[in-house]
Design a protein around this motif. Structure first.
Motif, PDB file in Angstrom:
ATOM      1  N   ASN A  71       0.925  -1.266   0.001  1.00 25.28           N
ATOM      2  CA  ASN A  71       0.081  -0.084  -0.079  1.00 25.28           C
ATOM      3  C   ASN A  71       0.958   1.172  -0.142  1.00 25.28           C
ATOM      4  OD1 ASN A  71       0.804  -0.589   2.798  1.00 25.28           O
ATOM      5  ND2 ASN A  71      -0.979   0.841   3.480  1.00 25.28           N
ATOM      6  N   LEU A  72       2.154   1.051  -0.032  1.00 25.99           N
ATOM      7  CA  LEU A  72       3.013   2.250  -0.091  1.00 25.99           C
ATOM      8  C   LEU A  72       3.933   2.167  -1.197  1.00 25.99           C
ATOM      9  CD1 LEU A  72       4.724   2.277   3.617  1.00 25.99           C
ATOM     10  CD2 LEU A  72       2.746   3.807   2.721  1.00 25.99           C
ATOM     11  N   PRO A  73       4.313   3.208  -2.042  1.00 26.02           N
ATOM     12  CA  PRO A  73       5.078   3.220  -2.965  1.00 26.02           C
ATOM     13  C   PRO A  73       6.340   3.028  -2.752  1.00 26.02           C
ATOM     14  CG  PRO A  73       4.773   5.722  -2.246  1.00 26.02           C
ATOM     15  CD  PRO A  73       3.983   4.734  -1.407  1.00 26.02           C
ATOM     16  N   TRP A  74       6.948   2.206  -3.760  1.00 28.13           N
ATOM     17  CA  TRP A  74       8.394   1.460  -3.685  1.00 28.13           C
ATOM     18  C   TRP A  74       9.211   1.569  -5.033  1.00 28.13           C
ATOM     19  CZ3 TRP A  74      10.894  -2.710  -5.257  1.00 28.13           C
ATOM     20  CH2 TRP A  74      12.210  -2.954  -4.948  1.00 28.13           C
ATOM     21  N   ASP A  75      10.267   2.187  -5.098  1.00 29.90           N
ATOM     22  CA  ASP A  75      11.002   2.241  -6.459  1.00 29.90           C
ATOM     23  C   ASP A  75      12.344   1.812  -6.010  1.00 29.90           C
ATOM     24  OD1 ASP A  75      12.368   2.533  -8.909  1.00 29.90           O
ATOM     25  OD2 ASP A  75      11.374   4.391  -9.166  1.00 29.90           O
ATOM     26  N   ARG A  76      12.845   0.875  -6.700  1.00 29.12           N
ATOM     27  CA  ARG A  76      14.331   0.279  -6.393  1.00 29.12           C
ATOM     28  C   ARG A  76      15.203   1.384  -6.854  1.00 29.12           C
ATOM     29  NH1 ARG A  76      17.090  -4.970  -8.969  1.00 29.12           N
ATOM     30  NH2 ARG A  76      15.778  -5.888  -7.342  1.00 29.12           N
ATOM     31  N   GLY A  77      15.174   2.224  -7.650  1.00 30.81           N
ATOM     32  CA  GLY A  77      16.127   3.533  -8.063  1.00 30.81           C
ATOM     33  C   GLY A  77      17.232   2.881  -8.587  1.00 30.81           C
ATOM     34  N   GLU A  78      17.992   3.676  -9.024  1.00 30.43           N
ATOM     35  CA  GLU A  78      19.101   3.438  -9.869  1.00 30.43           C
ATOM     36  C   GLU A  78      20.322   3.681  -8.894  1.00 30.43           C
ATOM     37  OE1 GLU A  78      19.632   1.847 -12.737  1.00 30.43           O
ATOM     38  OE2 GLU A  78      17.402   1.413 -12.312  1.00 30.43           O
ATOM     39  N   ASN A  79      20.500   5.072  -8.377  1.00 33.55           N
ATOM     40  CA  ASN A  79      21.776   5.480  -7.803  1.00 33.55           C
ATOM     41  C   ASN A  79      21.333   6.169  -6.343  1.00 33.55           C
ATOM     42  OD1 ASN A  79      23.675   4.493  -9.474  1.00 33.55           O
ATOM     43  ND2 ASN A  79      23.027   6.037 -10.868  1.00 33.55           N
ATOM     44  N   GLY A 120      36.524  -1.887  -5.721  1.00 31.45           N
ATOM     45  CA  GLY A 120      35.621  -2.327  -6.562  1.00 31.45           C
ATOM     46  C   GLY A 120      34.226  -2.015  -6.226  1.00 31.45           C
ATOM     47  N   MET A 121      33.297  -2.025  -7.354  1.00 29.53           N
ATOM     48  CA  MET A 121      31.880  -1.626  -7.039  1.00 29.53           C
ATOM     49  C   MET A 121      31.112  -2.838  -7.839  1.00 29.53           C
ATOM     50  SD  MET A 121      29.638   1.754  -8.407  1.00 29.53           S
ATOM     51  CE  MET A 121      30.781   2.896  -7.466  1.00 29.53           C
ATOM     52  N   LEU A 122      30.046  -3.176  -7.305  1.00 25.10           N
ATOM     53  CA  LEU A 122      29.063  -4.142  -7.885  1.00 25.10           C
ATOM     54  C   LEU A 122      27.687  -3.732  -7.520  1.00 25.10           C
ATOM     55  CD1 LEU A 122      28.031  -6.347  -5.809  1.00 25.10           C
ATOM     56  CD2 LEU A 122      30.318  -7.266  -6.239  1.00 25.10           C
ATOM     57  N   ARG A 123      26.840  -4.306  -8.531  1.00 20.34           N
ATOM     58  CA  ARG A 123      25.359  -4.095  -8.044  1.00 20.34           C
ATOM     59  C   ARG A 123      24.873  -5.731  -7.625  1.00 20.34           C
ATOM     60  NH1 ARG A 123      20.897  -0.716 -10.786  1.00 20.34           N
ATOM     61  NH2 ARG A 123      19.928  -0.380  -8.902  1.00 20.34           N
ATOM     62  N   ASP A 124      24.490  -5.915  -6.524  1.00 23.15           N
ATOM     63  CA  ASP A 124      24.091  -7.339  -6.291  1.00 23.15           C
ATOM     64  C   ASP A 124      22.833  -7.900  -6.842  1.00 23.15           C
ATOM     65  OD1 ASP A 124      22.084  -6.785  -4.509  1.00 23.15           O
ATOM     66  OD2 ASP A 124      23.426  -7.175  -2.652  1.00 23.15           O
ATOM     67  N   ARG A 125      22.478  -9.041  -6.675  1.00 25.38           N
ATOM     68  CA  ARG A 125      21.159  -9.862  -7.112  1.00 25.38           C
ATOM     69  C   ARG A 125      19.886  -9.256  -6.671  1.00 25.38           C
ATOM     70  NH1 ARG A 125      21.942 -15.749  -4.229  1.00 25.38           N
ATOM     71  NH2 ARG A 125      24.350 -14.980  -4.340  1.00 25.38           N
ATOM     72  N   TYR A 126      20.172  -8.239  -5.616  1.00 23.16           N
ATOM     73  CA  TYR A 126      18.918  -7.837  -5.077  1.00 23.16           C
ATOM     74  C   TYR A 126      18.980  -6.198  -5.553  1.00 23.16           C
ATOM     75  CZ  TYR A 126      18.772 -11.957  -2.635  1.00 23.16           C
ATOM     76  OH  TYR A 126      18.386 -13.563  -2.094  1.00 23.16           O
ATOM     77  N   GLY A 127      19.950  -5.853  -6.218  1.00 21.34           N
ATOM     78  CA  GLY A 127      19.820  -4.514  -6.945  1.00 21.34           C
ATOM     79  C   GLY A 127      20.581  -3.419  -5.985  1.00 21.34           C
ATOM     80  N   VAL A 128      21.237  -3.984  -4.900  1.00 23.95           N
ATOM     81  CA  VAL A 128      21.965  -3.044  -3.872  1.00 23.95           C
ATOM     82  C   VAL A 128      23.256  -2.807  -4.615  1.00 23.95           C
ATOM     83  CG1 VAL A 128      23.102  -2.712  -1.603  1.00 23.95           C
ATOM     84  CG2 VAL A 128      20.431  -3.813  -2.110  1.00 23.95           C
ATOM     85  N   THR A 129      23.744  -1.620  -4.623  1.00 19.30           N
ATOM     86  CA  THR A 129      25.278  -1.429  -5.108  1.00 19.30           C
ATOM     87  C   THR A 129      26.092  -1.147  -3.955  1.00 19.30           C
ATOM     88  OG1 THR A 129      24.492  -0.117  -6.996  1.00 19.30           O
ATOM     89  CG2 THR A 129      26.427   0.307  -6.415  1.00 19.30           C
ATOM     90  N   TRP A 130      27.235  -1.820  -4.020  1.00 19.66           N
ATOM     91  CA  TRP A 130      28.272  -2.189  -3.055  1.00 19.66           C
ATOM     92  C   TRP A 130      29.509  -1.658  -3.533  1.00 19.66           C
ATOM     93  CZ3 TRP A 130      27.415  -4.578   1.865  1.00 19.66           C
ATOM     94  CH2 TRP A 130      25.882  -5.229   2.132  1.00 19.66           C
TER      95      TRP A 130
END
Length: 140
Positions: A71-79, A120-130
Protein backbone atom coordinates in the motif's frame (compact mmCIF):
# COMPACT_ATOMS: atom_id res chain seq x y z
CA UNK A 1 27.36 9.22 24.12
CA UNK A 2 27.67 7.17 20.97
CA UNK A 3 25.80 7.22 17.67
CA UNK A 4 25.91 4.62 14.90
CA UNK A 5 24.61 4.98 11.36
CA UNK A 6 23.22 1.72 10.00
CA UNK A 7 22.34 1.12 6.37
CA UNK A 8 18.62 0.36 6.12
CA UNK A 9 17.63 -1.36 2.86
CA UNK A 10 14.08 -1.36 1.55
CA UNK A 11 12.70 -4.22 -0.52
CA UNK A 12 9.37 -5.41 -1.90
CA UNK A 13 9.11 -9.00 -0.71
CA UNK A 14 12.85 -9.84 -0.88
CA UNK A 15 14.06 -8.60 2.53
CA UNK A 16 14.38 -12.04 4.16
CA UNK A 17 16.23 -13.51 1.17
CA UNK A 18 18.52 -10.48 1.01
CA UNK A 19 19.30 -10.57 4.74
CA UNK A 20 19.96 -14.32 4.54
CA UNK A 21 22.34 -13.70 1.64
CA UNK A 22 24.15 -10.86 3.46
CA UNK A 23 24.52 -13.07 6.54
CA UNK A 24 26.14 -15.72 4.33
CA UNK A 25 28.58 -13.07 3.10
CA UNK A 26 29.44 -11.29 6.36
CA UNK A 27 28.56 -13.87 9.02
CA UNK A 28 27.04 -12.96 12.38
CA UNK A 29 23.46 -13.05 13.54
CA UNK A 30 20.22 -12.35 11.73
CA UNK A 31 17.05 -11.17 13.43
CA UNK A 32 13.70 -10.84 11.69
CA UNK A 33 10.31 -9.58 12.87
CA UNK A 34 7.46 -10.18 10.44
CA UNK A 35 4.33 -8.10 10.15
CA UNK A 36 2.49 -11.04 11.74
CA UNK A 37 4.98 -11.17 14.65
CA UNK A 38 4.39 -7.47 15.33
CA UNK A 39 0.61 -7.73 15.02
CA UNK A 40 0.66 -5.25 12.16
CA UNK A 41 -0.82 -7.21 9.24
CA UNK A 42 -2.47 -4.88 6.73
CA UNK A 43 -2.55 -7.37 3.85
CA UNK A 44 -2.79 -11.10 4.73
CA UNK A 45 -0.55 -12.00 1.77
CA UNK A 46 2.25 -9.93 3.37
CA UNK A 47 1.93 -11.31 6.92
CA UNK A 48 5.23 -13.23 6.74
CA UNK A 49 7.18 -10.43 5.10
CA UNK A 50 9.84 -8.58 7.07
CA UNK A 51 8.70 -5.58 9.08
CA UNK A 52 12.16 -5.23 10.64
CA UNK A 53 15.30 -7.26 10.08
CA UNK A 54 18.98 -6.93 10.81
CA UNK A 55 22.27 -8.70 10.23
CA UNK A 56 24.88 -8.01 12.91
CA UNK A 57 28.36 -9.32 12.09
CA UNK A 58 31.22 -9.82 14.53
CA UNK A 59 33.26 -7.37 12.44
CA UNK A 60 30.87 -4.57 13.46
CA UNK A 61 28.95 -4.47 10.17
CA UNK A 62 25.21 -3.88 10.60
CA UNK A 63 22.53 -3.95 7.90
CA UNK A 64 18.83 -3.41 8.46
CA UNK A 65 16.06 -4.19 5.98
CA UNK A 66 12.32 -4.40 5.59
CA UNK A 67 9.66 -5.17 3.01
CA UNK A 68 7.79 -2.04 1.97
CA UNK A 69 4.08 -2.88 2.18
CA UNK A 70 2.17 -2.92 -1.10
CA UNK A 71 0.00 0.00 0.00
CA UNK A 72 3.10 2.27 0.00
CA UNK A 73 5.04 3.39 -3.05
CA UNK A 74 8.41 1.76 -3.63
CA UNK A 75 10.97 2.12 -6.39
CA UNK A 76 14.28 0.31 -6.39
CA UNK A 77 15.92 3.36 -7.92
CA UNK A 78 19.21 3.44 -9.76
CA UNK A 79 21.74 5.38 -7.73
CA UNK A 80 19.90 6.37 -4.56
CA UNK A 81 22.67 5.00 -2.31
CA UNK A 82 25.71 2.75 -2.16
CA UNK A 83 26.68 0.52 0.75
CA UNK A 84 30.37 1.06 1.43
CA UNK A 85 32.36 -1.67 3.17
CA UNK A 86 35.88 -0.61 4.14
CA UNK A 87 38.40 -2.88 5.76
CA UNK A 88 42.08 -2.96 6.52
CA UNK A 89 42.59 -6.53 5.29
CA UNK A 90 42.81 -7.31 1.58
CA UNK A 91 41.97 -10.95 2.33
CA UNK A 92 38.75 -10.01 4.16
CA UNK A 93 37.59 -7.56 1.46
CA UNK A 94 38.41 -10.08 -1.28
CA UNK A 95 36.37 -12.75 0.53
CA UNK A 96 33.33 -10.45 0.85
CA UNK A 97 33.71 -9.42 -2.79
CA UNK A 98 33.72 -13.03 -3.98
CA UNK A 99 30.49 -13.79 -2.16
CA UNK A 100 28.67 -10.57 -3.11
CA UNK A 101 29.71 -10.98 -6.75
CA UNK A 102 27.66 -14.19 -7.15
CA UNK A 103 24.78 -13.20 -9.43
CA UNK A 104 25.91 -9.54 -9.41
CA UNK A 105 26.72 -7.01 -12.11
CA UNK A 106 30.28 -5.85 -11.62
CA UNK A 107 30.62 -2.12 -12.27
CA UNK A 108 34.31 -1.84 -11.32
CA UNK A 109 36.30 -5.04 -10.86
CA UNK A 110 38.07 -5.42 -7.53
CA UNK A 111 41.64 -4.25 -8.00
CA UNK A 112 44.17 -1.55 -7.17
CA UNK A 113 43.07 2.08 -7.47
CA UNK A 114 44.94 5.36 -7.07
CA UNK A 115 43.35 5.88 -3.65
CA UNK A 116 43.26 2.32 -2.31
CA UNK A 117 45.17 -0.96 -2.55
CA UNK A 118 41.86 -2.63 -3.51
CA UNK A 119 38.62 -1.07 -4.71
CA UNK A 120 35.57 -2.44 -6.50
CA UNK A 121 31.90 -1.72 -7.15
CA UNK A 122 29.06 -4.10 -7.97
CA UNK A 123 25.29 -4.27 -8.00
CA UNK A 124 24.18 -7.45 -6.26
CA UNK A 125 21.33 -9.78 -7.18
CA UNK A 126 18.94 -7.66 -5.08
CA UNK A 127 19.77 -4.39 -6.85
CA UNK A 128 21.96 -3.01 -4.03
CA UNK A 129 25.18 -1.29 -5.12
CA UNK A 130 28.19 -2.14 -2.97
CA UNK A 131 31.54 -0.35 -2.88
CA UNK A 132 34.30 -2.35 -1.22
CA UNK A 133 37.81 -1.14 -0.55
CA UNK A 134 40.86 -1.55 1.63
CA UNK A 135 41.56 1.53 3.72
CA UNK A 136 44.84 3.26 3.07
CA UNK A 137 46.49 6.32 4.51
CA UNK A 138 45.54 9.52 2.73
CA UNK A 139 48.53 11.37 1.28
CA UNK A 140 46.78 14.44 -0.14
Amino acid sequence: MSVNAVTHLNFRGDARAALTFYRSVFGGDMNVVTYKDAGNVQDPSEADQVMWGQVSADSGLRLMAYDVPSNLPWDRGENAFFVSVRGDSAAEITEYWGKLAEGATVRQPLGPAQWAPLYGMLRDRYGVTWVLDVVSEYNG
